[in-house]
Design an enzyme around this catalytic site. Structure first.
Site, PDB file in Angstrom:
ATOM      1  N   GLY A 263       0.894  -1.296  -0.009  1.00  0.00           N
ATOM      2  CA  GLY A 263      -0.168  -0.010   0.109  1.00  0.00           C
ATOM      3  C   GLY A 263       0.874   1.191   0.069  1.00  0.00           C
ATOM      4  N   GLY A 265       2.289   4.988   1.146  1.00  0.00           N
ATOM      5  CA  GLY A 265       2.788   5.483   2.379  1.00  0.00           C
ATOM      6  C   GLY A 265       3.904   5.194   2.985  1.00  0.00           C
ATOM      7  N   GLU A 288      -0.388  -1.737  -6.872  1.00  0.00           N
ATOM      8  CA  GLU A 288      -1.089  -0.447  -7.377  1.00  0.00           C
ATOM      9  C   GLU A 288       0.220   0.491  -7.496  1.00  0.00           C
ATOM     10  OE1 GLU A 288      -5.195  -0.512  -4.807  1.00  0.00           O
ATOM     11  OE2 GLU A 288      -3.291   0.631  -3.980  1.00  0.00           O
ATOM     12  N   ASN A 378      -8.632   8.627   4.684  1.00  0.00           N
ATOM     13  CA  ASN A 378      -8.371   8.840   3.180  1.00  0.00           C
ATOM     14  C   ASN A 378      -9.321   8.048   2.407  1.00  0.00           C
ATOM     15  OD1 ASN A 378      -6.099  10.225   3.551  1.00  0.00           O
ATOM     16  ND2 ASN A 378      -4.826   8.636   4.040  1.00  0.00           N
ATOM     17  N   GLY A 382      -7.055   0.153  -2.143  1.00  0.00           N
ATOM     18  CA  GLY A 382      -7.320  -1.136  -2.961  1.00  0.00           C
ATOM     19  C   GLY A 382      -6.790  -2.070  -1.811  1.00  0.00           C
TER      20      GLY A 382
END
Length: 498
Positions: A263, A265, A288, A378, A382
């Protein structure tokens, strides 16, 4: 300078200013716009729409791939342009408007948006605004640094506005793999069996008659805000690497682990960077967003291929990658997000999904989105696409926040995005909890002992033991379960009343 970017001569007379193109957008329209996590978003037309809205108020429903860069969400929110927004955002101003009920936000699995459009469960876009590096001889659109939902938005929309962005390296052309699934009930399997495989076209197929305007821009993407790893994120990475080593030794994972997903971040990026000093070789990614960690691993000779739907880099990494794109070309592919996140492919490829949690509870339920159960941060992004279908569903977080006022491990999460049934591994800087094959009471003990911060461990143990005394398959003391979040809201610390 732009004519070699618009290779279909019949479209040259479609070039106009952003202000002229923005006049195509009317009050109440549904607009599909390119952009996925600060990469590849349309830039000039949204800003022209903001300028127009200040004089002639209007509202639209805006759908994108994920979050936008260049402060577009903030500026559209401040101008009162947004009535409805989906499926993901990260902007502080928009977040406040969402939490105040001023903008209706639909938090959605990122693989679902265009699938729901395809089945007419969501309204099709009236107009699509797509950033491109070029338009081909056939009138097809070559995306820039993201694909996201751009392909389907362009196909579904009645009209398409193309922003040709000269700031992007034209060598991006050829990096994309645009594949659109067939329709139900005669849909065929997606013919992808490895991360490296290509199954589609390098541009978005489109009837050029739908192109209503072409706008020439020269504005780069926003850089990501990712920060270098710190002591806690390195500890999380170390715990995860040790776990992977045990899995390989036990024969449950191959020597290269299998395709990795991470993910967005700081924490997830840092954890992947930790693999640079691991024993694993020939890594591949099916994810992603391709972040700094992707290219750090490629440059270190650890990763041989990466598939994603966007590239979002920090300033320190951006020039190295896009200034030397030929160096990476044979190691990258960008796909539509419904392909990067597709449940069929996640399950088939055996992906290891590594995503970030806001908090998780002692039984393994994960909250990714809502502070104290009500305030949107946020969005789920996904993470749900991967967690439900991954070979290993891993969630990582630091054990405390706000100087220790918040524990990321709580008796009961205030909002559930990923149920205990979808979560395999939880990791904080203190340790790793392997939840596979464990009943709820067993999971609780492993999570408390391995993941909770020491200042909260005794309180969590006391809660769990007293809940067990009361009984139940998943023991809880309901009044006390919510007190941790109530204490935080009322007193500023989860254990303030303890």
């Amino acid at each position: 300078m732009y004519r070699n970017r618009i290779r279909m001569p019949a479209l040259h007379d479609k070039v106009m200013s952003a202000a002229q193109a923005a006049l195509l957008i009317e009050d109440g329209m549904t607009v599909g716009m390119s952009g996925f996590t600060r990469a590849g978003e349309a830039k000039a037309v949204p800003l022209a729409l903001v300028d127009r809205a200040r004089e002639q108020p209007l509202k639209i429903d805006l759908l994108t791939g994920a979050s936008l860069g260049n402060d577009l969400d903030r500026q559209m929110t401040e101008a009162g342009v947004l009535a409805r927004r989906m499926p993901f955002q990260v902007d502080a101003t928009l977040r406040r408007a969402i939490n105040q009920g001023e903008v209706m936000f639909i938090d959605q699995h990122l693989s679902d948006t265009v699938e729901q459009m395809r089945n007419h469960q969501l309204k099709l876009p009236d107009i699509a605004i797509i950033e491109a590096v070029a338009i081909t001889e056939e009138g097809h659109i070559v995306p820039t640094t993201s694909v996201g939902n751009s392909a389907s938005f362009a196909i579904f929309a009645k009209q398409v506005v193309v922003e040709i962005n000269l700031a992007h390296n034209p060598d991006l052309e050829g990096l994309h793999d645009i594949y659109i699934p067939t329709y139900r009930p005669t849909r065929t399997p997606i013919p992808l069996v490895s991360s490296e495989q290509r199954i589609g076209s390098t541009a978005i197929p489109l009837d050029p008659a739908k192109i209503a305007a072409i706008v020439i821009t020269d504005q780069p993407d926003s850089h990501s805000t990712v920060t270098p790893p710190d002591e806690e994120t390195q500890a999380i990475a170390d715990h995860l690497i040790a776990f992977f080593e045990r899995e390989v030794t036990a024969g449950r994972l191959p020597n290269n682990l299998g395709p990795l997903q991470a993910g967005i971040g700081n924490i997830a990026n840092a954890v992947l960077c930790g693999l640079i000093n691991s024993p694993f070789e020939d890594l591949v990614m099916y994810s992603e967003v391709l972040q700094d960690c992707t290219f750090e691993l490629i440059d270190a000779g650890k990763m041989k291929f990466a598939s994603g739907c966007s590239i979002t880099l920090s300033g320190r990494c951006n020039e190295r990658v896009f200034g030397n794109l030929d160096r990476y070309r044979d190691k990258l592919v960008l796909r539509p997000q419904e392909m990067s996140n597709h449940p069929e492919l996640v399950r088939r490829l055996g992906i290891i999904g590594i995503n970030t949690a806001l908090e998780f509870d002692i039984y393994g339920n994960v909250n990714s989105t809502h502070v104290c159960g009500t305030r949107m941060m946020n969005g789920i992004g996904g993470s749900g696409d991967f967690a439900r279908n991954a070979n290993l569903a891993i969630f990582v977080t630091k054990s405390i926040a706000k100087g220790g006022a918040i524990s990321s491990v709580v008796p009961m999460v205030s909002h559930v995005d990923h149920t205990e049934h979808d979560v395999d591994i939880l990791v904080t800087e203190h340790g790793l909890a392997d939840l596979r094959g464990l009943a709820p009471r067993e999971r609780a003990r492993v999570i408390i002992d391995n993941c909770a911060d020491p200042q909260y461990r005794e309180a969590l143990s006391d809660y769990f033991e007293r809940a067990c005394a009361r009984g139940g398959h998943t023991p809880h003391l309901l009044r006390e379960a919510v007190e941790w979040h109530l204490n935080l809201e009322e007193f500023g610390h989860m254990l303030a009343a303890g």
